[in-house]
Design an enzyme around this catalytic site. Structure first.
Site, PDB file in Angstrom:
ATOM      1  CG  ASP A 100      -5.568   7.805   4.851  1.00 45.13           C
ATOM      2  OD1 ASP A 100      -6.476   8.468   4.296  1.00 45.13           O
ATOM      3  OD2 ASP A 100      -5.776   6.751   5.497  1.00 45.13           O
ATOM      4  CG  ASP A 125      -1.937   5.162   4.987  1.00 46.26           C
ATOM      5  OD1 ASP A 125      -1.786   4.104   5.626  1.00 46.26           O
ATOM      6  OD2 ASP A 125      -3.024   5.503   4.482  1.00 46.26           O
ATOM      7  CE  LYS A 134      -3.246   2.572   3.007  1.00 43.59           C
ATOM      8  NZ  LYS A 134      -4.153   2.517   4.177  1.00 43.59           N
ATOM      9  NE  ARG A 170     -10.777  -1.619   3.539  1.00 37.17           N
ATOM     10  CZ  ARG A 170     -11.234  -1.996   4.731  1.00 37.17           C
ATOM     11  NH1 ARG A 170     -12.356  -2.678   4.827  1.00 37.17           N
ATOM     12  NH2 ARG A 170     -10.580  -1.681   5.826  1.00 37.17           N
ATOM     13  CD  GLU A 175      -6.741   5.122   2.580  1.00 33.51           C
ATOM     14  OE1 GLU A 175      -7.767   5.226   3.292  1.00 33.51           O
ATOM     15  OE2 GLU A 175      -5.623   4.870   3.056  1.00 33.51           O
ATOM     16  CE  LYS A 212      -6.708   8.462   8.275  1.00 31.73           C
ATOM     17  NZ  LYS A 212      -7.418   7.334   8.884  1.00 31.73           N
ATOM     18  CG  ASP A 252     -10.002   7.407   6.704  1.00 32.66           C
ATOM     19  OD1 ASP A 252      -8.912   7.297   6.105  1.00 32.66           O
ATOM     20  OD2 ASP A 252     -10.095   7.707   7.903  1.00 32.66           O
TER      21      ASP A 252
HETATM   22  N1  BES Z   1      -4.280   4.501   6.928  1.00 35.19           N
HETATM   23  C1  BES Z   1      -5.370   4.138   7.746  1.00 35.19           C
HETATM   24  C2  BES Z   1      -5.021   3.133   8.818  1.00 35.19           C
HETATM   25  C3  BES Z   1      -4.202   3.595   9.944  1.00 35.19           C
HETATM   26  C4  BES Z   1      -4.810   3.841  11.156  1.00 35.19           C
HETATM   27  C5  BES Z   1      -2.840   3.688   9.819  1.00 35.19           C
HETATM   28  C6  BES Z   1      -4.055   4.205  12.231  1.00 35.19           C
HETATM   29  C7  BES Z   1      -2.106   4.051  10.871  1.00 35.19           C
HETATM   30  C8  BES Z   1      -2.694   4.305  12.082  1.00 35.19           C
HETATM   31  C9  BES Z   1      -6.490   3.520   6.934  1.00 35.19           C
HETATM   32  O1  BES Z   1      -6.596   3.954   5.625  1.00 35.19           O
HETATM   33  C10 BES Z   1      -7.699   3.936   7.663  1.00 35.19           C
HETATM   34  O2  BES Z   1      -8.046   5.074   7.572  1.00 35.19           O
HETATM   35  N2  BES Z   1      -8.263   3.028   8.437  1.00 35.19           N
HETATM   36  C11 BES Z   1      -9.245   3.403   9.388  1.00 35.19           C
HETATM   37  C12 BES Z   1     -10.605   3.117   8.939  1.00 35.19           C
HETATM   38  C13 BES Z   1     -11.657   3.989   9.534  1.00 35.19           C
HETATM   39  C14 BES Z   1     -11.914   3.796  10.987  1.00 35.19           C
HETATM   40  C15 BES Z   1     -11.587   5.407   9.150  1.00 35.19           C
HETATM   41  C16 BES Z   1      -8.927   2.636  10.643  1.00 35.19           C
HETATM   42  O3  BES Z   1      -8.735   1.423  10.578  1.00 35.19           O
HETATM   43  O4  BES Z   1      -8.810   3.271  11.682  1.00 35.19           O
HETATM   44 ZN    ZN Z   2      -4.805   4.669   4.809  1.00 32.20          ZN
HETATM   45 MN    MN Z   3      -7.717   5.755   5.464  1.00 33.20          MN
END
Ligand code: BES
Ligand code: ZN
Ligand code: MN
Length: 484
Positions: A253, A271, A248, A334, A332, A260, A330
């Site tokens: 992000d 990310d 990825k 996958r 994204e 976020k 968010d």
């Molecule tokens: N890049 C994030 C995942 C992430 C979360 C990386 C915390 C590093 C630290 C991913 O794209 C994402 O946004 N995942 C979210 C989903 C949702 C709750 C917005 C997640 O898993 O928290």
């Molecule tokens: Zn992400």
């Molecule tokens: Mn995300």
């Protein structure tokens, strides 16, 4: 650049520093001088992990005693961590000798020493006007009690893998202002000089190739997305790749339209850590030249909120033909990986391994220092876990429980990108699973270990390079025909 050598016998007079080990007790390891041990004990130290003392010895090289903890707990990871923690303090010396503890010294100990020294000495100083002084360290000699004929090769592999991990750290630590999708693509193109075949799909290519997932995630940014495809052909026998890797590569992000909050965005430049580690793995492979055929794909995009950004509710036809409802922009990772996995699947690899910072859920389940491994093939998952254990980048398996598949079913399209609240790491894997066909596949959710909020034993705060060394080890183990 520091040289490593393995040698037998007693510490040499020309060394500036002797690093010697003490087990809990304190119980001296090889070459610990009596005087130094007395001082160590007098200072109240007993050989517990990381209990170190520098002892000056008039007329001889200084001695750095390092505590390894109980002798019965000794492992390559202990060596890696202890030497990693002292590595930066070695940089000011010119010749350092390290007396390794066990006898005969296994290759895994030699490898772990080199890894600790290289990884622990890393610093990211590109954005300082006054970088720290140039290291003087010319040579590290590993003192063992019996010569190992494979020592040179062990050192070479350990060193190149650790340097690759540091190369990945640099990419992860580079701010998203500079580390754009095109920046990643240029780094990849730079690897062509090592004999890798590098293809970069830019907007037109992505459109022609129906990579609507990657395009949809990149739409909110003025830095357009890329798909980087790298092929290493170290084996002309097999037309199709033995291994496919995907990483990825979200260079930042922000969450997209489903923005976020500020605190969550603080380290989202990381990310792309999965992509960086796959790039670094290909670099190490190009330098190590193992006889194997490997292909890698890194979907790179920036997930921002520009006026043309994808909206929640939009439906995107992914490259495989499956239509995906974007419920929340968010989720994204996958979506970009879906297209990359489809490209890889098409090339007929024997196995696929992907890595990405996908879900906070993986971190909630396993904590900061361990990645989650989820896959459709137990033997492959076992091999990845073994490679992780050997390198000190530990993973733990989570189940790909098919019953949760309903979580990614959409009311309006074939799939949706946002599952319910629970089991997020598993449902992310179930989404990705739709794109690998029957190929044996393992997915690494590296949210926790890819980035360190606090310094660890052999990494400063920031990008850790995890899981670069796992992936390299995994590839090399496949060449040898299984983990050793
Ligand atoms: N890049 C994030 C995942 C992430 C979360 C990386 C915390 C590093 C630290 C991913 O794209 C994402 O946004 N995942 C979210 C989903 C949702 C709750 C917005 C997640 O898993 O928290
Ligand atoms: Zn992400
Ligand atoms: Mn995300």
């Amino acid at each position: 650049m520091t040289d490593f050598a393995v040698r037998t016998g007693d510490p040499a007079a020309d060394a500036d520093l002797l690093v010697a080990c003490v087990f809990e007790g304190p119980e001296p390891g090889p070459h610990v001088s009596r005087g130094a041990l007395e001082e160590y004990g007098a200072a109240g130290l007993t050989g517990r992990l990381h209990e170190s003392l520098l002892v000056a010895r008039p007329g001889a090289s200084a001695e750095l005693l390092v505590g390894l903890g109980p002798r019965s707990d000794l492992s390559p990871d202990v060596i890696r961590r202890v030497l990693g923690k002292t590595a930066r303090s070695l940089l000011g010396r010119e010749v350092v000798e390290v007396a390794l503890p066990d006898s005969p010294t296994p290759a895994s100990t030699i490898a772990a020493s080199v890894e600790g020294c290289v990884l622990g000495a890393y610093a990211f100083e590109r954005y300082r006007t006054q970088p720290s002084a140039e290291p003087r360290l010319r040579t590290i000699r590993l003192l063992v009690d019996r010569a190992d004929p494979a020592g040179e090769e062990t050192i070479r592999v350990a060193r190149l893998s650790s340097e690759a991990a540091c190369w990945a750290r640099d990419l992860v630590n580079t701010p998203a202002l500079d580390c754009t999708p095109e920046h990643l693509a240029q780094h990849a193109e730079g690897l062509a000089s090592l004999g890798l075949d590098v293809e970069v799909w830019r907007e037109d290519d992505l459109a022609r190739e129906r990579c609507a997932g990657i395009l949809s995630v990149g739409r909110g940014s003025s830095d357009p997305p890329r798909l980087i495809i790298i092929t290493y052909r170290g084996d002309e026998k097999h037309r199709s790749p033995s291994i496919a890797l995907a990483g990825k590569g979200i260079t930042f992000d922000a969450g997209g339209t489903s923005l976020k909050d500020a605190a969550e965005q603080e380290w989202m430049k990381a990310d792309m850590a999965g992509g960086a580690s796959v790039l670094a793995t290909m670099r190490a492979i190009a330098l190590l030249r193992p006889p194997i055929h490997v292909v890698a794909a890194i979907p790179a995009a920036e997930n921002l909120t520009g006026p043309t950004a994808t909206r929640p509710g939009d439906v995107v036809t992914l490259r495989s033909g499956l239509k995906c409802e974007i419920v929340n922009t968010d989720y994204e990772g996958r979506v970009v990986l879906a297209d990359a996995l489809d490209v890889l699947r098409e090339r007929g690899p024997a196995v696929i391994v992907d890595a990405g910072t996908l879900t906070g859920a993986a971190m909630e389940a396993l904590g900061r220092d361990m990645y989650a491994v989820i896959g459709n093939d137990q033997a492959l998952v076992n091999d990845v876990l073994a490679a992780g254990e050997a390198t000190g980048e530990f993973g733990w398996q989570l189940p790909m429980w098919r019953r949760y598949r309903t979580e990614v079913e959409s009311r309006v399209a074939d799939l949706k990108n946002m599952p319910g609240r629970w089991g997020g790491a598993i449902t992310a894997a179930l989404f990705l699973h739709e794109f690998v066909g029957d190929t044996p596949w393992a997915h690494l959710d590296i949210c926790g270990p890819a980035w360190a909020e606090e310094p660890g034993d052999y990494w400063p705060a920031g990008g850790t390079g995890n899981p670069t060394r796992t992936l390299i080890r995994f590839v090399l183990d496949r060449v040898r025909g299984g983990p050793s």
